[in-house]
Write a protein that holds these residues in place. Structure first.
Motif, mmCIF file in Angstrom:
data_model
loop_
_atom_site.group_PDB
_atom_site.id
_atom_site.type_symbol
_atom_site.label_atom_id
_atom_site.label_comp_id
_atom_site.label_asym_id
_atom_site.label_seq_id
_atom_site.Cartn_x
_atom_site.Cartn_y
_atom_site.Cartn_z
ATOM 1 N N HIS A 1 88.281 64.431 43.297
ATOM 2 C CA HIS A 1 86.854 64.326 42.938
ATOM 3 C C HIS A 1 86.471 65.028 44.134
ATOM 4 C CE1 HIS A 1 87.282 61.297 39.782
ATOM 5 N NE2 HIS A 1 87.633 60.460 40.641
ATOM 6 N N SER A 2 85.282 66.130 43.702
ATOM 7 C CA SER A 2 84.789 66.946 44.797
ATOM 8 C C SER A 2 83.685 67.738 44.223
ATOM 9 C CB SER A 2 85.713 67.972 45.489
ATOM 10 O OG SER A 2 86.019 69.017 44.646
ATOM 11 N N HIS B 1 92.478 57.569 43.117
ATOM 12 C CA HIS B 1 91.302 58.582 43.212
ATOM 13 C C HIS B 1 91.204 58.969 44.723
ATOM 14 C CE1 HIS B 1 89.681 57.677 38.975
ATOM 15 N NE2 HIS B 1 90.497 56.744 39.135
ATOM 16 N N HIS C 1 88.966 61.552 47.021
ATOM 17 C CA HIS C 1 87.592 62.178 47.389
ATOM 18 C C HIS C 1 87.727 63.296 48.325
ATOM 19 C CE1 HIS C 1 83.245 62.119 49.380
ATOM 20 N NE2 HIS C 1 83.579 63.058 48.432
ATOM 21 N N TRP D 1 85.806 66.184 50.515
ATOM 22 C CA TRP D 1 84.478 66.631 50.719
ATOM 23 C C TRP D 1 84.296 67.529 51.995
ATOM 24 C CZ3 TRP D 1 81.999 64.726 55.200
ATOM 25 C CH2 TRP D 1 82.804 64.035 56.161
ATOM 26 N N SER E 1 76.864 62.542 45.339
ATOM 27 C CA SER E 1 78.279 62.821 45.067
ATOM 28 C C SER E 1 78.965 61.931 46.058
ATOM 29 C CB SER E 1 78.643 64.260 45.140
ATOM 30 O OG SER E 1 77.931 64.930 44.116
ATOM 31 N N TYR E 2 78.750 61.979 47.407
ATOM 32 C CA TYR E 2 79.432 61.488 48.424
ATOM 33 C C TYR E 2 79.346 59.710 48.348
ATOM 34 C CZ TYR E 2 81.212 60.235 53.136
ATOM 35 O OH TYR E 2 81.674 59.697 54.332
ATOM 36 N N PHE F 1 81.624 58.873 45.206
ATOM 37 C CA PHE F 1 82.857 58.834 45.468
ATOM 38 C C PHE F 1 83.189 58.158 46.284
ATOM 39 C CE2 PHE F 1 82.201 63.894 44.139
ATOM 40 C CZ PHE F 1 82.562 63.704 42.895
ATOM 41 N N GLU F 2 82.808 57.909 47.572
ATOM 42 C CA GLU F 2 83.253 56.998 48.380
ATOM 43 C C GLU F 2 83.286 55.477 47.923
ATOM 44 O OE1 GLU F 2 84.253 57.165 51.869
ATOM 45 O OE2 GLU F 2 84.566 59.157 50.908
ATOM 46 N N ALA G 1 86.727 55.973 45.445
ATOM 47 C CA ALA G 1 87.660 56.480 45.743
ATOM 48 C C ALA G 1 88.840 55.662 46.632
ATOM 49 C CB ALA G 1 87.524 57.965 46.696
ATOM 50 N N SER H 1 89.663 59.391 51.088
ATOM 51 C CA SER H 1 88.647 60.074 51.503
ATOM 52 C C SER H 1 89.233 61.023 52.391
ATOM 53 C CB SER H 1 87.616 59.453 52.103
ATOM 54 O OG SER H 1 86.387 60.397 52.278
#
Length: 609
Positions: A14-15, A149, A151, A153, A231-232, A235-236, A239, A242
């Protein structure tokens, strides 16, 4: 130790755009035989699966070079092409942007479940799905498919500048703000930036719309950072691992740490030794531009219920990377970069203003064009109306001539009718004179004359008055019959009544004279009505109605005269019966009257014949 239970489970990366996601995708793909990697499963280019799957094999090396993507050994969408028959008809346009956010957050739509489920089920090795548009769906992916999952970033200021590599990424951000079920914090940012709304037939049309409606530099960064922060946090929250792409590029120890974490998720065989992403530092007045906008976004998220702990964590991670990039860039180079970015920001604002002016000019031109077309249409319509009016005028003139001819004919008929009315009136006067010696008939004739006067004055009541005259005639006949019968039984009463008739004769004659005057007045009124009718000769229907009414009046007067004649015959028969009765000697005073009545009646018949 590896987590063996996840060895065959799908891997989700995911990004956001320009975070090094294509590099990470290629790291997985080049680990031959281990992974089956899907590049951006929500990309709109995958619509070709339904119509032209071979287009997925296009390499687009020039685009890859401009985007600074790593050199790929196979086309971006090669894996999709391998299972094209399975995927045919599953991909939808809405997957790319409209369905960016799920509602509820952890539930995929049936169509998306079928599509992503097919990708996972038919992968030829462990499936890896690399996303740039999954922030609003990460919870649903994890709930639906499980798996590992990741992440990935990037520091937001560098990432935002990386968006300027071409004209796709800024409009793409605005398309995400155009999606359904947008969270309230992002909805407020959309309102603050005055981001428009469009849902066209193709994504190309939607991108063109937002290219034509760019934001200022400040609005552009506000929209981007709001999406970055959302999004951050998402995702965090979901996920398992990270990864900061800046640290992956600059810190060997960090790379080893990430490798160990991935291996604990059963993800083996990856090599990040060639990780290298450019980054710049920001200092001085330039920082104020970003800091002010970032604090505004922080305030908006707090007002919409985001926990301070999650917000602080995101800001702390951002600040740590900002410090790292500042320490790694030479001072002189940083000054040059600052000047270049300032110039770029000014150019961005100028471009936005120019676009706004161009859009306004285009709108004005379209308005003028529309007004011109409207004027032309109105002119054509006016010409049509004028032609129609001219045609109607010619028709009206022809109709007027026809009406005038009909009017002349009607006037001639009306003159004849007036003459008939006068003749009938003369006949009616004669009949009244013949019945002047009979008390009952005089009253009946008087009522009939009154009815005739009323009919001449009021055309509408002619039938009612005639019926009233007929009723009065029947009543008078009945009265005469009763009186004659009474005379037959009581001679004295007959003599008294004869005396009363003689006394009233002069009064009845006076009444008759008044009736004649009233009849004369009626004729004058009829003449006046005729003059009024001539004044409104333009109204054909009214004139025809007047003519019909007059004809009906004449017919009724003629019928009344005939009825009077029949009544006179009956009275004559009754008088003959009286003459033959045993009370003949008592009725001798009436003989003279009967003889005179017979003479008048004979004259009436002769004149009628």
């Amino acid at each position: 130790m590896p987590n063996n239970k996840n060895i065959a489970a799908p891997i989700f990366i995911h990004s956001l755009y320009r975070s090094g996601s294509t590099y990470l995708f290629n790291v997985f793909r080049r680990s031959e035989g281990r992974y089956f990697c899907y590049q951006e499963p929500e990309h709109e280019f995958l619509l070709n699966l339904n119509e032209d799957p071979d287009a997925l094999l296009e390499v687009h090396e020039d685009m890859a070079e401009s985007l600074r993507h790593p050199k790929l050994t196979r086309p971006y969408f090669w894996e999709f092409h391998q299972i094209q028959e399975t995927l045919n008809g599953l991909f939808r346009k809405t997957f790319s942007f409209d369905d960016f956010f799920c509602l509820p957050a952890d539930v995929l739509s049936t169509e998306q479940t079928s599509y992503f489920g097919a990708l996972i089920e038919h992968a030829k090795a462990r499936p890896v799905l690399q996303f740039c548009r999954s922030a609003g769906r990460v919870a649903a992916f994890k709930a639906q498919f499980g798996g590992a999952h990741v992440h990935l970033w990037r520091e937001p200021r560098n990432q935002w500048w990386s968006f300027k590599v071409n004209d796709f990424f800024d409009p793409a951000v605005l398309l995400i703000y155009n999606a359904k079920n947008i969270p309230s914090a992002l909805a407020e940012i959309r309102t603050r930036c005055q981001i428009g709304e469009i849902h066209a037939e193709t994504i190309g049309d939607e991108l063109t719309f937002f290219r034509q409606h760019p934001l200022t530099a400040a609005e552009n960064y506000l929209a981007f950072f709001g999406l970055w922060l959302y999004s951050y946090i998402e995702f965090e929250r979901h996920a398992d691992i990270s990864i900061s792409v800046e640290r992956l590029s600059s810190d060997e120890g960090y790379r080893d740490e990430i490798i160990r974490k991935l291996e604990m998720q059963g993800i083996m065989g990856l090599d990040f030794s060639d990780a290298d992403i450019p980054h710049a530092s920001f200092a001085g007045k330039e920082i104020n531009f970003y800091h002010h906008i970032e604090q505004l976004v922080l305030q908006i998220f707090q007002e919409h219920g985001y926990h301070r702990e999650a917000l602080d964590q995101a800001f702390a991670a951002k600040e740590a990377l900002s410090a790292l990039t500042a320490a790694s860039e030479p001072h002189g180079s940083a000054d040059d970069s600052v000047r270049a970015r300032r110039t770029a920001l000014r150019l961005l604002d100028q471009s936005t203003e120019a676009s706004a002016r161009a859009i306004a000019s285009m709108a004005k031109a379209e308005q003028i064009d529309a007004e011109s077309r409207l004027v032309v249409a109105e002119l054509a319509s006016t010409r049509q109306i004028s032609s129609a009016q001219h045609a109607r005028m010619l028709v009206a003139e022809e109709q007027s001539a026809g009406i005038q001819a009909q009017l002349n004919h009607t006037q001639a008929e009306l003159s004849g009718v007036r003459e008939v009315v006068r003749e009938q009136s003369a006949s009616l006067v004669l009949a009244n004179q013949e019945m002047e010696r009979l008390h009952g008939q005089v009253r009946t004739v008087h009522g009939e004359l009154a009815a005739a006067r009323s009919l001449a004055e009021e055309r509408h009541a002619s039938m009612l008055c005639a019926e009233q005259v007929a009723s009065e005639l029947r009543d008078q006949v009945r009265l005469v019959q009763e009186r004659l019968q009474t005379t037959e039984r009581v001679a004295d009463a007959h003599r008294a009544e004869a005396l009363a008739i003689a006394l009233d004769r002069s009064a009845l004659q006076e009444h008759l004279r008044l009736a004649e005057q009233n009849l004369t007045a009626s004729r004058q009124t009829a003449d006046e009505r005729y003059a009024s009718i001539l004044a409104v000769t333009g109204e054909k229907l009214a004139l025809q109605t007047e003519l019909d009414s007059t004809r009906e009046l004449v017919e009724r007067q003629h019928a009344a005269a005939l009825a009077a004649q029949r009544q006179m015959d009956a009275l004559s028969q009754q008088l003959e019966d009286i003459h033959a009765s045993r009370s003949w000697r008592l009725t001798s005073p009436m003989r003279a009257a009967s003889m005179q009545f017979s003479k008048l009646f004979a004259r009436k018949r002769n004149s009628a014949n």
